[in-house]
Design a protein around this motif. Structure first.
Motif, mmCIF file in Angstrom:
data_model
loop_
_atom_site.group_PDB
_atom_site.id
_atom_site.type_symbol
_atom_site.label_atom_id
_atom_site.label_comp_id
_atom_site.label_asym_id
_atom_site.label_seq_id
_atom_site.Cartn_x
_atom_site.Cartn_y
_atom_site.Cartn_z
ATOM 1 N N ASP A 95 0.860 -1.180 0.000
ATOM 2 C CA ASP A 95 0.000 0.000 0.000
ATOM 3 C C ASP A 95 0.900 1.235 0.000
ATOM 4 O O ASP A 95 1.283 1.731 1.057
ATOM 5 N N SER A 96 1.238 1.727 -1.187
ATOM 6 C CA SER A 96 2.167 2.852 -1.297
ATOM 7 C C SER A 96 1.661 4.081 -0.569
ATOM 8 O O SER A 96 2.451 4.864 -0.027
ATOM 9 N N ASP A 97 0.332 4.273 -0.533
ATOM 10 C CA ASP A 97 -0.229 5.453 0.126
ATOM 11 C C ASP A 97 0.205 5.536 1.589
ATOM 12 O O ASP A 97 0.385 6.624 2.132
ATOM 13 N N ALA A 98 0.382 4.371 2.225
ATOM 14 C CA ALA A 98 0.773 4.348 3.636
ATOM 15 C C ALA A 98 2.216 4.803 3.829
ATOM 16 O O ALA A 98 2.644 5.092 4.935
ATOM 17 N N GLN A 99 2.966 4.872 2.723
ATOM 18 C CA GLN A 99 4.391 5.205 2.805
ATOM 19 C C GLN A 99 4.651 6.683 2.516
ATOM 20 O O GLN A 99 5.737 7.179 2.767
ATOM 21 N N GLN A 151 2.865 4.322 -10.697
ATOM 22 C CA GLN A 151 3.712 5.486 -10.400
ATOM 23 C C GLN A 151 3.968 5.606 -8.901
ATOM 24 O O GLN A 151 5.079 5.927 -8.472
ATOM 25 N N LYS A 152 2.915 5.371 -8.095
ATOM 26 C CA LYS A 152 3.084 5.438 -6.638
ATOM 27 C C LYS A 152 4.155 4.457 -6.171
ATOM 28 O O LYS A 152 4.984 4.775 -5.315
ATOM 29 N N GLN A 153 4.124 3.253 -6.739
ATOM 30 C CA GLN A 153 5.103 2.251 -6.338
ATOM 31 C C GLN A 153 6.521 2.687 -6.718
ATOM 32 O O GLN A 153 7.477 2.490 -5.959
ATOM 33 N N ARG A 154 6.649 3.323 -7.892
ATOM 34 C CA ARG A 154 7.966 3.814 -8.334
ATOM 35 C C ARG A 154 8.486 4.901 -7.388
ATOM 36 O O ARG A 154 9.673 4.943 -7.067
ATOM 37 N N VAL A 155 7.575 5.779 -6.950
ATOM 38 C CA VAL A 155 7.964 6.847 -6.023
ATOM 39 C C VAL A 155 8.405 6.246 -4.685
ATOM 40 O O VAL A 155 9.407 6.667 -4.099
ATOM 41 N N LEU A 168 16.709 -4.628 -0.554
ATOM 42 C CA LEU A 168 15.405 -4.069 -0.924
ATOM 43 C C LEU A 168 14.350 -5.146 -0.707
ATOM 44 O O LEU A 168 14.412 -6.225 -1.300
ATOM 45 N N LEU A 169 13.386 -4.838 0.155
ATOM 46 C CA LEU A 169 12.319 -5.778 0.494
ATOM 47 C C LEU A 169 11.013 -5.274 -0.105
ATOM 48 O O LEU A 169 10.571 -4.166 0.208
ATOM 49 N N PHE A 170 10.412 -6.074 -0.957
ATOM 50 C CA PHE A 170 9.139 -5.725 -1.597
ATOM 51 C C PHE A 170 8.041 -6.583 -0.989
ATOM 52 O O PHE A 170 8.013 -7.789 -1.188
ATOM 53 N N ASP A 171 7.148 -5.944 -0.226
ATOM 54 C CA ASP A 171 6.084 -6.667 0.469
ATOM 55 C C ASP A 171 4.820 -6.663 -0.391
ATOM 56 O O ASP A 171 4.126 -5.666 -0.485
ATOM 57 N N GLU A 172 4.553 -7.788 -1.053
ATOM 58 C CA GLU A 172 3.415 -7.946 -1.975
ATOM 59 C C GLU A 172 3.320 -6.774 -2.968
ATOM 60 O O GLU A 172 2.319 -6.051 -2.992
ATOM 61 N N PRO A 173 4.354 -6.593 -3.801
ATOM 62 C CA PRO A 173 4.385 -5.447 -4.721
ATOM 63 C C PRO A 173 3.301 -5.480 -5.793
ATOM 64 O O PRO A 173 3.022 -4.460 -6.413
ATOM 65 N N LEU A 174 2.669 -6.644 -6.003
ATOM 66 C CA LEU A 174 1.667 -6.757 -7.073
ATOM 67 C C LEU A 174 0.235 -6.657 -6.557
ATOM 68 O O LEU A 174 -0.712 -6.697 -7.344
ATOM 69 N N ALA A 175 0.068 -6.506 -5.252
ATOM 70 C CA ALA A 175 -1.259 -6.606 -4.626
ATOM 71 C C ALA A 175 -2.279 -5.645 -5.214
ATOM 72 O O ALA A 175 -3.435 -5.999 -5.409
ATOM 73 N N ARG A 195 21.312 -3.206 -11.915
ATOM 74 C CA ARG A 195 22.118 -1.978 -11.906
ATOM 75 C C ARG A 195 22.780 -1.700 -10.558
ATOM 76 O O ARG A 195 23.867 -1.147 -10.503
ATOM 77 N N THR A 196 22.120 -2.076 -9.458
ATOM 78 C CA THR A 196 22.663 -1.738 -8.140
ATOM 79 C C THR A 196 23.381 -2.902 -7.466
ATOM 80 O O THR A 196 24.212 -2.690 -6.579
ATOM 81 N N GLY A 197 23.038 -4.137 -7.870
ATOM 82 C CA GLY A 197 23.611 -5.302 -7.189
ATOM 83 C C GLY A 197 23.055 -5.516 -5.798
ATOM 84 O O GLY A 197 23.600 -6.298 -5.006
ATOM 85 N N ALA A 198 21.955 -4.816 -5.466
ATOM 86 C CA ALA A 198 21.337 -4.959 -4.141
ATOM 87 C C ALA A 198 20.769 -6.370 -3.975
ATOM 88 O O ALA A 198 20.458 -7.046 -4.951
ATOM 89 N N THR A 199 20.665 -6.801 -2.730
ATOM 90 C CA THR A 199 19.961 -8.041 -2.408
ATOM 91 C C THR A 199 18.470 -7.735 -2.460
ATOM 92 O O THR A 199 18.008 -6.776 -1.856
ATOM 93 N N ILE A 200 17.725 -8.531 -3.230
ATOM 94 C CA ILE A 200 16.293 -8.281 -3.416
ATOM 95 C C ILE A 200 15.490 -9.421 -2.784
ATOM 96 O O ILE A 200 15.737 -10.602 -3.070
ATOM 97 N N VAL A 201 14.538 -9.061 -1.929
ATOM 98 C CA VAL A 201 13.613 -10.042 -1.340
ATOM 99 C C VAL A 201 12.197 -9.624 -1.721
ATOM 100 O O VAL A 201 11.761 -8.512 -1.403
ATOM 101 N N ILE A 202 11.490 -10.504 -2.433
ATOM 102 C CA ILE A 202 10.118 -10.227 -2.863
ATOM 103 C C ILE A 202 9.177 -11.163 -2.102
ATOM 104 O O ILE A 202 9.355 -12.387 -2.135
ATOM 105 N N ILE A 203 8.212 -10.585 -1.385
ATOM 106 C CA ILE A 203 7.186 -11.375 -0.690
ATOM 107 C C ILE A 203 5.932 -11.324 -1.564
ATOM 108 O O ILE A 203 5.378 -10.252 -1.789
ATOM 109 N N GLU A 204 5.481 -12.461 -2.078
ATOM 110 C CA GLU A 204 4.379 -12.412 -3.047
ATOM 111 C C GLU A 204 3.796 -13.806 -3.242
ATOM 112 O O GLU A 204 4.525 -14.804 -3.197
ATOM 113 N N HIS A 205 2.462 -13.893 -3.458
ATOM 114 C CA HIS A 205 1.856 -15.199 -3.769
ATOM 115 C C HIS A 205 1.570 -15.350 -5.265
ATOM 116 O O HIS A 205 1.299 -16.443 -5.736
#
Length: 257
Positions: A95-99, A151-155, A168-175, A195-205
């Motif tokens: 919920d990007s609005d909460a952020q 766009q909200k998610q990108r911001v 980078l932790l993505f909590d249900e990014p497709l919800a 591009r960044t080489g960051a560790t990415i964790v995606i939480i998603e069903h």
């Protein structure tokens, strides 16, 4: 090549104070530097609780009892502050609005740097840089609520990137996204990873949508336990998705027919 552990769960358990039974039991899981990992499971499986442990919301926002060990970059999270964890793990919420906290997109992206008292010129430069990385340069003067879901998610992601976090932790990014916007979101996450080489964790069903781009491993969670830790190919061949209440990708069903 030696892999560097970033997140290490060791016989980890967690029970919310408000619940009679633990939500997580005996979790053993190591996520390594630069990996891109999908944590999947049905509703109520404990995957979101795992996410809250990684980003520090547990124990700082949700009260409960921790057993076992969870280390981030070799340090026990129970010995770290929420601020310290947030400097390593950046979270993009479903919920990007909460952020959002700023009146404009630019203000929102700059929020973390304002807290760090970053000099004005450096702040402007990093806001522009992060906005360019996620393709929101043209909406910097807009109010966040004027934006589309994608766009909200990108911001939200730009607001995390300016802090230069290594996880980078993505909590249900497709919800809250339709299939086309969801694909674009997965492409963006993949691009940031490369591009960044960051560790990415995606939480998603929504496994099929996440697999629109490669991931290194899928961690399957059910009833608070890890039931599989496999490459996508191994998991898709195993039949474990259906056994644990998750829909297999439609192309797998089609191939069976």
């Amino acid at each position: 090549m030696t892999k560097t552990p970033v997140i290490e769960f060791n016989n980890f358990g967690y029970q919310y104070n408000a619940q009679a039974e633990p939500t997580l039991h005996g979790v053993d899981l190591t996520i390594y530097k630069g990996e891109k990992v999908l944590i999947a499971g049905p509703s109520g499986s404990g995957k979101s609780t795992l996410a809250h442990c990684i980003n520090g919301l547990i124990p700082f926002s949700y009260i409960g009892e921790i057993t076992g060990s969870l280390k981030i970059n070799g340090k026990e999270t129970k010995d770290m502050s929420l601020f310290e964890i947030s400097k390593t793990v950046g979270t993009v919420l479903q919920d990007s609005d909460a952020q959002f906290v700023g009146l404009t997109v630019a203000e929102d992206i700059a929020f973390a740097m304002e807290n760090d008292c970053t000099p004005h010129e450096a702040m402007l430069h990093r806001v522009q840089q992060a906005a360019k990385e996620v393709n929101v340069l043209d909406v910097l003067a807009h109010a966040p609520h004027e934006l589309s879901g994608g766009q909200k998610q990108r911001v939200s992601l730009a607001g995390v990137l300016v802090d230069d976090v290594s996880v980078l932790l993505f909590d249900e990014p497709l919800a809250n996204l339709d299939p086309a916007t969801g694909k674009a979101a997965i492409e963006l996450i993949d691009d940031i990873h490369k591009r960044t080489g960051a560790t990415i964790v995606i939480i998603e069903h929504r496994i099929e949508d996440v697999l629109h781009r490669d991931v290194d491993r899928i961690i399957l969670v059910n009833e608070g336990r890890i039931v599989a830790d496999m490459s996508p190919d191994e998991l898709l061949c195993s039949g474990l998705l259906g056994d644990n209440g998750l829909r297999e990708p439609l192309y797998i069903t089609a191939l069976k027919y």
